[in-house]
Design a protein around this motif. Structure first.
Motif, PDB file in Angstrom:
ATOM      1  N   UNK A  20      93.638  10.022 -68.873  1.00 63.99           N
ATOM      2  CA  UNK A  20      93.817  11.325 -68.056  1.00 63.99           C
ATOM      3  C   UNK A  20      94.933  11.936 -68.856  1.00 63.99           C
ATOM      4  N   UNK A  21      95.758  11.260 -69.397  1.00 58.79           N
ATOM      5  CA  UNK A  21      96.983  12.089 -69.807  1.00 58.79           C
ATOM      6  C   UNK A  21      96.439  12.693 -71.352  1.00 58.79           C
ATOM      7  N   UNK A  22      95.923  12.120 -71.981  1.00 59.31           N
ATOM      8  CA  UNK A  22      95.294  12.377 -73.421  1.00 59.31           C
ATOM      9  C   UNK A  22      94.367  13.570 -73.051  1.00 59.31           C
ATOM     10  N   UNK A  23      93.372  13.570 -72.020  1.00 55.40           N
ATOM     11  CA  UNK A  23      92.637  14.692 -71.874  1.00 55.40           C
ATOM     12  C   UNK A  23      93.333  15.845 -71.500  1.00 55.40           C
ATOM     13  N   UNK A  24      94.523  15.625 -70.680  1.00 58.47           N
ATOM     14  CA  UNK A  24      95.272  16.758 -70.200  1.00 58.47           C
ATOM     15  C   UNK A  24      95.819  17.406 -71.455  1.00 58.47           C
ATOM     16  N   UNK A  25      96.464  16.808 -72.349  1.00 55.48           N
ATOM     17  CA  UNK A  25      97.374  17.042 -73.438  1.00 55.48           C
ATOM     18  C   UNK A  25      96.212  18.023 -74.299  1.00 55.48           C
TER      19      UNK A  25
END
Length: 196
Positions: A20-25
């Motif tokens: 989720x964090x990687x996708x947001x970045x």
């Protein structure tokens, strides 16, 4: 996908929150920094992806497979070659198909052990290794006799091993009939757990 997997592996991520964090970045980068990446040479972007993907390659695993199983090493080499030089999907599909073919091949092969003139052991896939192989212990006193053939089947009988078992029984019966007169054929299925 490779770079995301490499990033997750390098961070030792243990939960889907990292995705989720990687996708947001990545989403924020694409929304706000795309114009800056326009002037970056493709060689630099390719180098970033290659460096990230190199962390996914484990040469120690390849050396372990070479020393333990040449067949598994060849499968690794074929998958790597197809993935690197043909297409990612092709490499994945071919390796899955080869692994499935190996599993099916192993599940159809039975092992036969002739313990005496009267007793034949058939080990199907799933049979417990190291069972009793002394004919007198396996052959009940009520079925002992020169004119009786006992076929003891151990393991799991499923549809993929059925034809193999049929040919083994037929072959063993014909061999026994060629050597002596058989009045009874007894199947000992007490060690068979699963019949599909």
């Amino acid at each position: 996908s490779f770079s995301r997997s490499a990033a997750n592996a390098s961070y030792d991520s243990q939960s889907p929150m990292c995705n989720l964090i990687t996708g947001t970045v990545i989403m924020m980068t694409l929304l706000f920094l795309t114009k800056l990446f326009y002037y970056m040479p493709l060689n630099a972007l390719a180098a970033i992806v290659i460096v990230a993907a190199l962390s996914l390659v484990d040469p120690h695993e390849a050396m372990f497979l070479w020393s333990s199983s040449k067949k598994e090493f060849c499968l690794l080499l074929l998958t790597f070659t197809l993935t690197a030089f043909a297409a990612l999907e092709l490499g994945i599909y071919v390796s899955i198909a080869l692994c499935a073919a190996e599993v099916l091949f192993k599940s159809t092969r039975s092992k036969v052990s002739v313990l005496s003139d009267n007793l034949v052991l058939v080990y199907l896939p799933g049979a417990a290794a190291g069972g009793d192989t002394i004919a007198n212990k396996l052959l009940p006193a009520s079925v002992q006799g020169h004119d009786i053939l006992v076929i003891r089947v151990e393991g799991d009988l499923n549809f993929s091993a059925a034809s193999s078992l049929k040919s083994i029984v037929s072959m063993q019966f014909k061999e026994a009939m060629g050597m002596r007169s058989i009045n009874a054929l007894v199947f000992d299925l007490t060690a068979m757990d699963i019949v599909d």
